[in-house]
Design an enzyme around this catalytic site. Sequence first.
Site, short mmCIF file in Angstrom:
data_model
loop_
_atom_site.label_atom_id
_atom_site.label_comp_id
_atom_site.label_asym_id
_atom_site.label_seq_id
_atom_site.Cartn_x
_atom_site.Cartn_y
_atom_site.Cartn_z
CB SER A 33 34.60 28.73 41.13
OG SER A 33 33.32 29.17 41.52
CE LYS A 93 33.87 32.30 42.80
NZ LYS A 93 34.10 33.37 41.81
CE LYS A 127 30.07 30.73 42.22
NZ LYS A 127 30.12 32.12 41.77
CG ASP A 138 31.03 34.59 44.05
OD1 ASP A 138 30.32 35.57 44.39
OD2 ASP A 138 31.32 34.34 42.86
CD GLU A 157 33.62 36.62 43.26
OE1 GLU A 157 34.28 35.63 43.65
OE2 GLU A 157 33.28 36.78 42.07
CG ASP A 180 31.65 38.83 39.66
OD1 ASP A 180 31.50 39.42 38.58
OD2 ASP A 180 31.55 37.58 39.75
CE LYS A 240 33.05 36.55 36.75
NZ LYS A 240 31.72 36.24 37.31
N GLY A 254 35.69 34.05 36.08
CA GLY A 254 35.29 33.18 34.98
C GLY A 254 33.77 33.13 34.89
O1 OSB Z 1 30.31 34.75 40.09
O2 OSB Z 1 32.23 34.17 39.53
C1 OSB Z 1 31.03 34.05 39.41
C2 OSB Z 1 30.18 31.13 37.08
C3 OSB Z 1 29.13 31.68 36.38
C4 OSB Z 1 28.69 32.94 36.69
C5 OSB Z 1 29.31 33.66 37.69
C6 OSB Z 1 30.38 33.15 38.40
C7 OSB Z 1 30.81 31.85 38.11
C8 OSB Z 1 31.88 31.16 38.82
C9 OSB Z 1 32.65 30.11 38.06
O3 OSB Z 1 32.16 31.36 39.96
C10 OSB Z 1 33.92 30.63 37.54
C11 OSB Z 1 34.57 29.74 36.51
O4 OSB Z 1 35.33 28.86 36.90
O5 OSB Z 1 34.35 29.94 35.30
MG MG Z 2 31.49 36.00 41.28
#
Ligand code: OSB
Ligand code: MG
Length: 377
Positions: free
Chosen positions: A141, A167, A169, A194, A221, A246, A270, A298
């Site tokens: 990510s 992924k 952002k 995402d 996402e 999510d 999660k 994550g």
């Molecule tokens: O939206 O998935 C998410 C990190 C912190 C809060 C939300 C998210 C994320 C990530 C990182 O996308 C995921 C990771 O590698 O831990």
């Molecule tokens: Mg997310």
Amino acid sequence: MHVDALELFWIKMPMVGRFTTSFGTTQERDILLVKASAGGAVGWGESGADGLPLYSYETARTGWHIIEDFIAPVVLEQEWPEEGIATAYAKRFEDWRWHPMARCSFEEALWVVEAQLRDTSVQDLYAHGRTTRERIPVGISLGIQNDFEVLAEQISAGLEQGYQRIKLKVEPGRDVSVVEPVRERFGDIPLMVDANCGYRDDPNALESLKALDGFNLLMIEQPLAHDDVDGHAPLQAALETPICLDESIHSPQHAAHAIDIEACRIINIKASRIGGRAAAIAIHDLCAARDIPVWCGGMLESGVGRLHNIAMASLPNFQMPGDLSASKRYWKADIIDPPVEIDAEGQVTVPNTVGLGHEVMEERIKENLVRYEKFSL
Ligand code: OSB
Ligand code: MG
């Protein structure tokens, strides 16, 4: 059996780099860890909450409050079954309203206690007879970057290290302008975005997200608000790209509703957001029965939460690569030994030794300590 002691460790872990999403930037992560001692066994769990209420309303501090003032007194005073303590805990707190991350952290610690008492792995308990994978595919990510070349460099490095999906952002104004040059440069790599609710107040959300349809993304996402499951249904109907939820999914009931109204075609699981591993696995099962693929999200976890995620993600309906990056991608020094590593094929091997599988380094935890307290009767 009684829970003899419960310890809380609030730590601040320095990150290797900055991580920017549509809701903010993290450079140093507040993490709340829980250690439970019972029947001669010791288990660790982690709340996914950060220092600020951005992804979720919970923080390390609210988790501390909920556990110290409400969960610990109940847990310490109660008699628990030798077998099934984690499930009994999940049931005991099932009706407590919200605070999923606080509740999850302690449940995780009890899953490890239970695994040790039964001389088995956490993976084995999470699997509960289901067939599991020994290695699971991992995706990376990548946060929002001002400089495209910095992002391109991170994508190259991620692909080189074997990560099986990228992924990105995104947020309004930084979506097509990022995805298009990535496709141009990297071709047909497994790619997704995402938005972390970033399009919630955007009158042009539909138009902007439709513009992403041509890029063969695996999914978009959580484009809309965390409390707007219903708003995703017309959006999904208008898009070819699958929506993955999510932030919106907090319980099996939420998952069932989102699937019923076709608000999404994929769900990010999660356990911290859902209030525990038992509830998270219930969503996994429900989605399997309804042909909805899930993957393990994550929260920039330390090794403790990461190992719980890896054990859970070995279940069969975790069909897509999870956000389960190697420890070194986020942490200068993780708190587990050995750290989590990704092999050249972009897979992580699921520990199947007794308990959580890796050693938790309390010394290292103490180096990053903000606050510590032990609770016992
Ligand atoms: O939206 O998935 C998410 C990190 C912190 C809060 C939300 C998210 C994320 C990530 C990182 O996308 C995921 C990771 O590698 O831990
Ligand atoms: Mg997310």
